[in-house]
Design an enzyme around this catalytic site. Structure first.
Site, short mmCIF file in Angstrom:
data_model
loop_
_atom_site.label_atom_id
_atom_site.label_comp_id
_atom_site.label_asym_id
_atom_site.label_seq_id
_atom_site.Cartn_x
_atom_site.Cartn_y
_atom_site.Cartn_z
N HIS A 61 -5.58 -3.07 -4.09
CA HIS A 61 -6.19 -3.59 -2.87
C HIS A 61 -6.67 -2.45 -1.98
O HIS A 61 -7.80 -2.48 -1.46
CB HIS A 61 -5.18 -4.46 -2.12
CG HIS A 61 -5.62 -4.89 -0.76
ND1 HIS A 61 -6.30 -6.06 -0.53
CD2 HIS A 61 -5.49 -4.29 0.46
CE1 HIS A 61 -6.56 -6.18 0.76
NE2 HIS A 61 -6.09 -5.11 1.38
N GLU A 62 -5.85 -1.42 -1.81
CA GLU A 62 -6.23 -0.29 -0.98
C GLU A 62 -7.39 0.48 -1.60
O GLU A 62 -8.27 0.97 -0.89
CB GLU A 62 -5.03 0.63 -0.76
CG GLU A 62 -3.87 0.00 -0.01
CD GLU A 62 -4.26 -0.59 1.34
OE1 GLU A 62 -5.21 -0.06 1.97
OE2 GLU A 62 -3.65 -1.58 1.76
N ASP A 74 -9.29 -7.75 -1.49
CA ASP A 74 -8.51 -8.62 -2.39
C ASP A 74 -9.27 -8.85 -3.70
O ASP A 74 -8.71 -8.74 -4.80
CB ASP A 74 -8.23 -9.97 -1.73
CG ASP A 74 -7.14 -9.91 -0.68
OD1 ASP A 74 -6.41 -8.90 -0.62
OD2 ASP A 74 -7.00 -10.89 0.08
#
Length: 288
Positions: free
Chosen positions: A157-158, A213
């Site tokens: 996600h990061e 996401d």
């Protein structure tokens, strides 16, 4: 030493001299034409300055990968030296997290920059990223994950934020709103402080979180991890007495879970690497 970040789009000096004012007026005008009174209150100089800020903001958010990595490195140093970010000196744990991160980064939508994955000694359940490939994972989140795929889902996600340059876009918007960007760009030290501020204290927009996401779960699958574990981890984190820091300033987690479920086939998404809880816990016990 302070120096501005600025990117020139036009090769011809003559064309640039007349085109920049025209673009500046047009862009600034579009921002202030909401009411007649507002238009009357702005001078031509105000319009020019506003337009220049918008153009430089666009250039800032589209800086070269080399400058972005350089800026990320300086932000990292600022976080450690000025914000006292407690980077772990546990080399084996850091190596483990880095191996997961590099596996994901190679399969991400932006694998052309170097990535640096660091562990933060902090019991809160959190992770964040700055620009230029820098990702930070709290020890609290590492312990909270049930398996490696869940930990990988957060890192993915990061990486999604980095792939879409969300931090740069956020910085650009803030610089324009605060009026701290000039015709020559933004002062380097100011950019570093803004980057650190957004990394630690500013939530991302709903659109940015949804985008991270989507990119994250796609990267997770391409790297061979079970994608459904991202949903499992989100559901676990929202089932406790309080929402952890990782999700507390983000969009409604239930909506994020619904969106993720709509993207995945529950049958195939449960296949993949990193789902064994005992293996993960045994690994952590030897590392932490």
């Amino acid at each position: 030493m302070s120096h501005p970040f600025s990117i020139q789009f036009y090769k011809s000096p003559t064309r640039r001299r007349w085109l920049l004012p025209v673009l500046s007026v047009a862009t600034a005008s579009s921002l202030v034409l909401g009411s007649t009174a507002e238009v009357q209150a702005f001078s031509l100089g105000d319009l020019l300055r506003g337009g220049v800020q918008v153009i430089q903001g666009i250039q800032l958010s589209n800086m070269s990968p080399e400058k972005e990595v350089e800026l990320g490195k300086d932000i990292n140093e600022y976080l450690i030296e000025e914000e006292n970010l407690a980077i772990s000196d546990n080399e084996r744990l850091t190596r483990y997290v880095n191996n997961i991160g590099q596996r994901l980064a190679k399969k991400s939508d932006r694998s052309d920059i170097p990535y640096t994955f660091q562990v933060v000694e902090d019991d809160s359940v959190n992770a964040f990223a700055t620009m230029g490939g820098y990702v930070y994972v709290h020890t609290g989140l590492i312990r909270e994950a049930d398996n490696e795929a869940q930990l990988a889902s957060v890192i993915a996600h990061e990486i999604g934020h980095i792939a879409e340059k969300h931090a740069l876009k956020q910085m650009s918007n803030a610089a324009i709103q605060r009026g701290i960007i000039t015709a020559s760009g933004i002062d380097h030290s100011t950019a570093v402080q803004l980057g650190a501020e957004f990394a630690l204290r500013r939530p991302r927009s709903r659109e940015h979180e949804y985008e991270a996401d989507r990119l994250g779960v796609e990267t997770l699958g391409r790297a061979g991890y079970a994608q459904w574990e991202m949903i499992q981890f989100f559901e676990k984190l929202t089932g406790g007495a309080s929402i952890p820091e990782f999700l507390s300033t983000h969009p409604d987690t239930e909506k994020r879970i619904e969106r993720l479920k709509s993207m995945l086939d529950p049958q195939t998404a449960k296949n993949g690497y990193g789902t064994n809880r005992n293996t993960y816990q045994s690994r952590l016990n030897s590392l932490m």
